[in-house]
Motif scaffolding. Structure first.
Motif, mmCIF file in Angstrom:
data_model
loop_
_atom_site.group_PDB
_atom_site.id
_atom_site.type_symbol
_atom_site.label_atom_id
_atom_site.label_comp_id
_atom_site.label_asym_id
_atom_site.label_seq_id
_atom_site.Cartn_x
_atom_site.Cartn_y
_atom_site.Cartn_z
ATOM 1 N N ALA A 299 0.821 -1.213 0.000
ATOM 2 C CA ALA A 299 0.000 0.000 0.000
ATOM 3 C C ALA A 299 0.850 1.257 0.000
ATOM 4 C CB ALA A 299 -0.923 -0.004 1.219
ATOM 5 N N GLU A 300 2.141 1.115 0.321
ATOM 6 C CA GLU A 300 3.019 2.281 0.400
ATOM 7 C C GLU A 300 4.027 2.359 -0.735
ATOM 8 O OE1 GLU A 300 4.381 3.196 4.417
ATOM 9 O OE2 GLU A 300 3.017 1.656 5.182
ATOM 10 N N GLY A 301 3.914 1.452 -1.724
ATOM 11 C CA GLY A 301 4.792 1.542 -2.880
ATOM 12 C C GLY A 301 5.606 0.285 -3.094
ATOM 13 N N ALA A 302 6.566 0.379 -4.029
ATOM 14 C CA ALA A 302 7.397 -0.774 -4.384
ATOM 15 C C ALA A 302 8.128 -1.292 -3.162
ATOM 16 C CB ALA A 302 8.391 -0.384 -5.473
ATOM 17 N N SER A 303 8.136 -2.633 -3.016
ATOM 18 C CA SER A 303 8.754 -3.223 -1.835
ATOM 19 C C SER A 303 9.127 -4.668 -2.100
ATOM 20 C CB SER A 303 7.809 -3.139 -0.627
ATOM 21 O OG SER A 303 8.335 -3.849 0.468
ATOM 22 N N SER A 304 10.411 -4.922 -2.296
ATOM 23 C CA SER A 304 10.882 -6.302 -2.403
ATOM 24 C C SER A 304 10.585 -7.064 -1.126
ATOM 25 C CB SER A 304 12.384 -6.321 -2.690
ATOM 26 O OG SER A 304 12.679 -5.717 -3.927
ATOM 27 N N ALA B 253 9.542 -12.844 13.697
ATOM 28 C CA ALA B 253 10.067 -12.744 15.064
ATOM 29 C C ALA B 253 11.264 -11.816 15.179
ATOM 30 C CB ALA B 253 10.432 -14.140 15.574
ATOM 31 N N GLU B 254 11.819 -11.374 14.067
ATOM 32 C CA GLU B 254 12.845 -10.329 14.039
ATOM 33 C C GLU B 254 12.705 -9.563 12.738
ATOM 34 O OE1 GLU B 254 16.960 -11.253 14.497
ATOM 35 O OE2 GLU B 254 16.704 -12.321 16.389
ATOM 36 N N TYR B 255 12.875 -8.248 12.812
ATOM 37 C CA TYR B 255 12.955 -7.397 11.624
ATOM 38 C C TYR B 255 13.456 -6.039 12.065
ATOM 39 C CZ TYR B 255 8.645 -5.028 13.129
ATOM 40 O OH TYR B 255 7.711 -4.318 13.836
ATOM 41 N N GLY B 256 13.865 -5.213 11.109
ATOM 42 C CA GLY B 256 14.312 -3.860 11.416
ATOM 43 C C GLY B 256 15.558 -3.491 10.641
ATOM 44 N N VAL B 257 15.975 -2.242 10.777
ATOM 45 C CA VAL B 257 17.223 -1.757 10.182
ATOM 46 C C VAL B 257 17.982 -0.975 11.250
ATOM 47 C CG1 VAL B 257 16.330 -1.657 7.822
ATOM 48 C CG2 VAL B 257 16.164 0.363 9.303
ATOM 49 N N ILE C 96 11.748 3.605 8.133
ATOM 50 C CA ILE C 96 11.823 2.257 7.558
ATOM 51 C C ILE C 96 11.200 1.239 8.499
ATOM 52 C CG2 ILE C 96 13.374 0.440 6.776
ATOM 53 C CD1 ILE C 96 15.321 2.695 5.927
ATOM 54 N N ASP C 97 11.549 1.289 9.787
ATOM 55 C CA ASP C 97 10.997 0.318 10.731
ATOM 56 C C ASP C 97 9.475 0.433 10.802
ATOM 57 O OD1 ASP C 97 13.437 -0.744 11.284
ATOM 58 O OD2 ASP C 97 13.557 -0.045 13.357
ATOM 59 N N GLY C 98 8.962 1.666 10.751
ATOM 60 C CA GLY C 98 7.516 1.835 10.751
ATOM 61 C C GLY C 98 6.875 1.196 9.531
ATOM 62 N N ARG C 99 7.480 1.420 8.359
ATOM 63 C CA ARG C 99 6.903 0.841 7.144
ATOM 64 C C ARG C 99 6.999 -0.681 7.154
ATOM 65 N NH1 ARG C 99 7.950 2.405 0.761
ATOM 66 N NH2 ARG C 99 6.948 0.527 -0.091
ATOM 67 N N LEU C 100 8.137 -1.236 7.584
ATOM 68 C CA LEU C 100 8.254 -2.690 7.652
ATOM 69 C C LEU C 100 7.182 -3.271 8.562
ATOM 70 C CD1 LEU C 100 12.139 -3.152 7.982
ATOM 71 C CD2 LEU C 100 10.753 -3.182 5.900
ATOM 72 N N GLU D 157 3.932 -3.308 6.687
ATOM 73 C CA GLU D 157 3.905 -4.284 5.596
ATOM 74 C C GLU D 157 3.810 -5.710 6.117
ATOM 75 O OE1 GLU D 157 7.087 -3.484 2.852
ATOM 76 O OE2 GLU D 157 6.034 -1.749 2.003
ATOM 77 N N ILE D 158 4.373 -5.972 7.296
ATOM 78 C CA ILE D 158 4.215 -7.287 7.917
ATOM 79 C C ILE D 158 2.737 -7.559 8.171
ATOM 80 C CG2 ILE D 158 4.626 -8.542 10.074
ATOM 81 C CD1 ILE D 158 7.450 -7.232 10.086
ATOM 82 N N ALA D 159 2.023 -6.556 8.693
ATOM 83 C CA ALA D 159 0.589 -6.722 8.930
ATOM 84 C C ALA D 159 -0.173 -6.870 7.620
ATOM 85 C CB ALA D 159 0.066 -5.528 9.727
ATOM 86 N N GLU D 160 0.188 -6.053 6.612
ATOM 87 C CA GLU D 160 -0.506 -6.103 5.329
ATOM 88 C C GLU D 160 -0.337 -7.450 4.638
ATOM 89 O OE1 GLU D 160 -0.532 -3.699 1.035
ATOM 90 O OE2 GLU D 160 0.622 -2.909 2.737
ATOM 91 N N ALA D 161 0.802 -8.106 4.882
ATOM 92 C CA ALA D 161 1.076 -9.392 4.242
ATOM 93 C C ALA D 161 0.327 -10.546 4.902
ATOM 94 C CB ALA D 161 2.575 -9.676 4.266
ATOM 95 N N GLY D 162 -0.418 -10.274 5.971
ATOM 96 C CA GLY D 162 -1.221 -11.319 6.596
ATOM 97 C C GLY D 162 -0.501 -12.119 7.654
ATOM 98 N N MET D 163 0.568 -11.564 8.199
ATOM 99 C CA MET D 163 1.300 -12.280 9.230
ATOM 100 C C MET D 163 0.553 -12.226 10.561
ATOM 101 S SD MET D 163 3.704 -13.410 7.498
ATOM 102 C CE MET D 163 4.663 -13.145 6.009
ATOM 103 N N ALA D 164 0.988 -13.060 11.486
ATOM 104 C CA ALA D 164 0.367 -13.117 12.814
ATOM 105 C C ALA D 164 0.922 -12.051 13.743
ATOM 106 C CB ALA D 164 0.568 -14.496 13.429
ATOM 107 N N GLY D 165 1.897 -11.303 13.260
ATOM 108 C CA GLY D 165 2.492 -10.239 14.059
ATOM 109 C C GLY D 165 3.959 -10.082 13.734
ATOM 110 N N GLY D 166 4.570 -9.109 14.378
ATOM 111 C CA GLY D 166 5.987 -8.845 14.180
ATOM 112 C C GLY D 166 6.630 -8.446 15.494
#
Length: 877
Positions: free
Chosen positions: A455-460, A480-484, A511-515, A518-527
């Protein structure tokens, strides 16, 4: 909030009696010692308190203070004796009573601590420390209450099709994990040296205030962590902080996962984790591990267990290849059919923790094993195995000394779908992945991922997450882990600019906010974002070999090491000069003795902290177009005696590094023999139809791409020369590689010697507009300093085994400077062209670093982002 009785002495210790009989000379020692104590310089405080006791053995203030420093340095028995000795003389000394209770609390002796704090209240009924610590303690007497088992198995959390659910008053309610990973190693400490209870309580409150609903631990923490979590959750029943508990393990010997001794220890650790969360563990003291008596039952808020670590692909490959191996697992709670040997072993491991909790406590909760993209079950066409890549490169005639020094990132996979819960394990199974946006390379190179838009643009990254979830349609997937990180150095580059480091703190937050979204948008159970604090002991592949000795890396903050800069809370080196901007620091700089002071007013000054060497160049009213500062790090008789380009006056000593400032750029360059890396082409010509360079958004300074690889130099010896040739400090972050169709992907890198302009924490140099004064802060690693706490510098030692890096300790470094004006005229310091006139700069070594805690912008960004996600507040029946 708890009074920080141990961390901040002024809160808990009234410091009586400084002037009650102490000789005049001892009074300032006690006062200065407390200043050091409050700054977490416990060894220095201990030394000062001991000197004060030596001067005045009967002084209550000095002896009590020594008890606190001994406690903070881990000398519990000595601390207890000191406090008891004070009380034997005067039983009403409140600070000694508090100290005695704190020693018991930190050792996990909850009942002794409870009795001790109650004793404090009998002397001082309103003592804040005693009241607040008593409030954190779980209920109970000297012994645990008897274990009463429920009639049926209890499970308050379950893993549903694509989410977690919690049993509430209204039935099963969805729960979206908004979590943060909690490591606990404060600067200067090993990961097994845990914080005190007040620090844990403060962190738990701050994490909850950030909007998180979950914390994740990798290993067992001391009893007071669980006491602090219990205290918070009992005080906030409507919005508790949930716990995901891990079970840590090192790699097994020879990669034999079913080695009886290693496996036995791993399974024992699982049982201890279960006992710990139920408040029924008594763990013996073991090097590198938490220990003590665990009485706080946090099982009502324990969401799940995650067993193991990011297993290295090469170890999995070795284990799978050895025959015979079991490929099925049928337990009482979990089954696996037609898996790989490692999958069968992981099913067996998950069975162990489920079986123990079910059969010991009649409780269950969801379980998973740790996984990451290098072992995901998806086939990636851009990711060759090492064997495939070597065959392609040899066919093309490439020159390389050995196979790639990297994991086989798509040689094996772990598929959580194959592990199925049986009927008597209704809590269920989920998949837990550590997923960062910049690694492995298929996250960067896959053309399909690059075309996907969230929803926020191009994202590999979103493209990969969507692929990962599609592979697990019936299993909840937790990231269970993500961030920059907000490090100066970057270890891997990513198309959307979400690199492994090299970010400003504001960019990190964005970046951390967008990640997270996107984790939620992808249908994950959380991050679960990584991580709560910066940890100085961490190491990154691009810098680890140059942090020598390894066990002292915790004592200094390497701005080039991405792994040390993920924290929602920054752990900064304490600046030696106060002030947010250069203008604010200038008065303090005036108090620093100059290395050079010229009659025309020009001056050069230096200072040092646990992150950088600080320099202030005052041009004395002159207008310089370029300024050069050279560093003689090891040997005045070696190094380059010319400034970059070979022009200008001879330098009185050889220099290994030069800082060049001109226009709007400041750059550190190296005399080639002192450059940590050497670059080599992989071959002379490349067919254009093989070559592909991915577009990089927000390229770092000095970005480059090409068919080159880097190698560590076999010997680092500064050599005398006068050619004026200097290398940029280029590093290859993404090595050249091939897809499985033999398509070539270029290597990527950047110049890490370019210093960003601006004030701390992001900038490393500033120019004062009115006076032209320049301040620069050069991270130690850019000057080949491998351990500033010992003044240790990279330099070859003939006695060092072949292939190993070696260092030497220096007493000081030589610093020289020069400048050129618009007419090309040179000014230089020292004015005399002799080695004896070169200023030598030294700095005090240390064993206890000075540091400060600071919230980064990412804290507020995560708070705002978490608020936008699905609420998850439930009330137990």
């Amino acid at each position: 909030m708890l009074a920080i009785a141990v961390a901040l002495s002024s809160t808990a210790v009234s410091r009586p009696g400084v002037a009650q009989g102490c000789p005049q000379v001892a009074e300032p020692l006690v006062s200065v010692g407390w200043d050091a104590y409050r700054a977490d310089q416990f060894e220095r405080a201990d030394t000062l308190f001991r000197r004060a006791v030596g001067l005045c053995p009967r002084a209550v203030s000095a002896r009590t203070a020594l008890g606190y420093s001994a406690m903070r340095l881990g000398r519990a028995d000595e601390s207890r004796l000191i406090f008891q000795g004070v009380l034997d003389v005067d039983s009403s000394v409140v600070d000694a009573l508090v100290g005695l209770a704190l020693v018991a609390w930190l050792n996990g002796e909850v009942e002794n601590a409870r009795a001790g704090f109650r004793r404090v209240l009998r002397v001082e009924p309103q003592n804040t420390t005693a009241l607040q610590y008593l409030g954190t303690m779980p209920p109970g007497g000297p012994s645990r209450p008897p274990l009463i088992l429920p009639d049926t198995v209890v499970y308050r959390v379950r893993a549903a099709r694509d989410r977690f659910e919690i049993r509430s008053d209204d039935g099963w309610s969805p729960f979206y994990v908004k979590g943060v990973n909690v490591g606990a190693a404060l600067p200067g400490r090993f990961p097994s040296q845990f914080p005190d209870s007040a620090t844990y309580a403060r962190w738990i409150q701050q994490i909850a205030d950030m909007g998180a609903n979950t914390v994740r631990l990798y290993t067992i923490h001391p009893p007071h962590f669980y006491g602090a979590l219990w205290a918070y959750n009992t005080a906030h029943p409507e919005a508790p902080l949930w716990l995901i508990h891990g079970v840590w393990a090192e790699l097994p010997p020879d990669y034999e996962y079913d080695d009886p001794n290693w496996e036995g220890e791993f399974f024992r650790e699982m049982r201890w984790v279960v006992d710990v969360v139920h408040g029924r563990a008594d763990l013996p003291r073991r090097p590198g591990h938490a220990a003590g008596r665990y009485l706080a039952d946090v099982s009502p808020w324990t969401l799940a267990f995650i067993v193991g670590r990011e297993w290295e692909p090469f170890s999995v490959d070795v284990y799978n290849r050895r025959a015979p191996r079991q490929t099925d697992w049928l337990g009482r709670y979990i089954e696996l059919r037609d898996g790989s040997p490692i999958e069968a072993w992981l099913a067996k491991a998950c069975e162990q923790i489920v079986a123990y909790e079910t059969e010991t406590y009649r409780h269950q909760r969801p379980v998973a094993y740790t996984n990451w993209p290098t072992l995901d079950p998806i086939y990636h066409r851009t990711e060759t195995t090492a064997e495939e890549e070597v065959a392609i490169r040899r066919a093309l005639g490439e020159r390389f000394a050995a196979q790639p020094l990297e994991y086989d990132n798509d040689a094996a996979g772990l598929d959580a779908r194959r592990m199925q819960p049986l009927e008597n394990f209704p809590a269920g199974i989920f998949a837990a992945f550590h997923v960062y946006p910049y690694y492995p390379d298929f996250m960067v190179l896959d053309p399909d991922y690059r075309q996907v838009e969230s929803a926020e643009g191009a994202s590999s990254y979103y493209g990969y997450l969507r692929d990962l979830k599609a592979h697990h349609p019936t299993v909840p997937v937790l990231i269970a882990e993500y961030g920059v990180p907000a490090s100066l150095g970057s270890a891997h580059l990513q198309p959307q600019g979400w690199h492994h480091g090299g970010h400003t703190e504001q960019r990190m937050a964005e970046i951390d906010g967008r990640l997270t979204r996107e984790i939620a948008e992808a249908g994950m159970a959380g991050g679960v974002v990584f991580a709560w604090i910066d940890e100085w002991f961490k190491r990154n592949w691009l810098t680890a070999d140059f942090e020598i000795p390894r066990d002292r890396g915790r004592l200094w903050h390497n701005r080039l090491d991405a792994e040390q800069h993920y924290g929602m809370v920054a752990m900064d080196a304490e600046p030696r000069l106060p002030g947010r901007t250069l203008a604010e620091r200038l008065p303090s700089w005036e108090l620093v003795p100059p290395l050079y002071q010229m009659e025309d007013g020009a001056a050069l000054r230096a200072a040092a902290d646990e992150e950088s060497i600080w320099l202030l160049f005052d041009p004395g009213g002159k207008a310089f177009e370029r300024v050069f500062i050279g560093f003689d790090m090891v040997n005045p008789a070696a190094g380059d005696v010319r400034w970059p380009g070979g022009s200008g006056p001879l330098i009185p000593v050889g220099v290994e590094f030069v800082l060049q400032i001109g226009g709007d750029e400041a750059r550190v360059m190296a005399d080639p023999p002192s450059n940590p890396f050497r670059m080599q082409p992989v071959r002379d010509t490349v067919p254009t139809d093989f070559f592909f360079t991915p577009g990089i958004a927000s390229p770092p300074p000095g970005f480059f791409t090409g068919r080159i690889e880097q190698r560590f130099k076999p010997r680092y010896v500064t050599e005398p020369n006068d050619d004026g040739r200097y290398d940029s400090l280029r590093v290859v972050t993404n090595r050249p590689r091939f897809g499985r169709d033999a398509r070539e992907y270029a290597g990527l890198g950047y110049d890490r010697g370019v210093l960003p302009e601006g004030p701390p924490p992001d900038g490393l140099w500033e120019r004062h507009a009115e006076t032209g004064v320049i301040e620069a802060r050069i991270p130690w690693a850019l000057l080949n300093v491998t351990d500033p706490s010992q003044r240790r510098v990279l330099q070859h030692d003939p006695e060092t085994p072949r292939g190993a890096l070696s260092t030497t300790r220096v007493r000081s470094i030589g610093i020289v400077a020069a400048g050129t004006d618009s007419l090309g005229r040179w000014s230089f310091w020292p004015a005399q062209a002799s080695a004896d006139s070169v200023a030598r700069y030294t700095w005090a070594s240390w064993d206890t670093p000075r540091w400060r805690e600071r919230r980064r912008p990412v804290y507020e960004e995560m708070r705002r982002t978490f608020l936008t996600l699905e609420p998850a507040v439930v009330k137990f029946r």
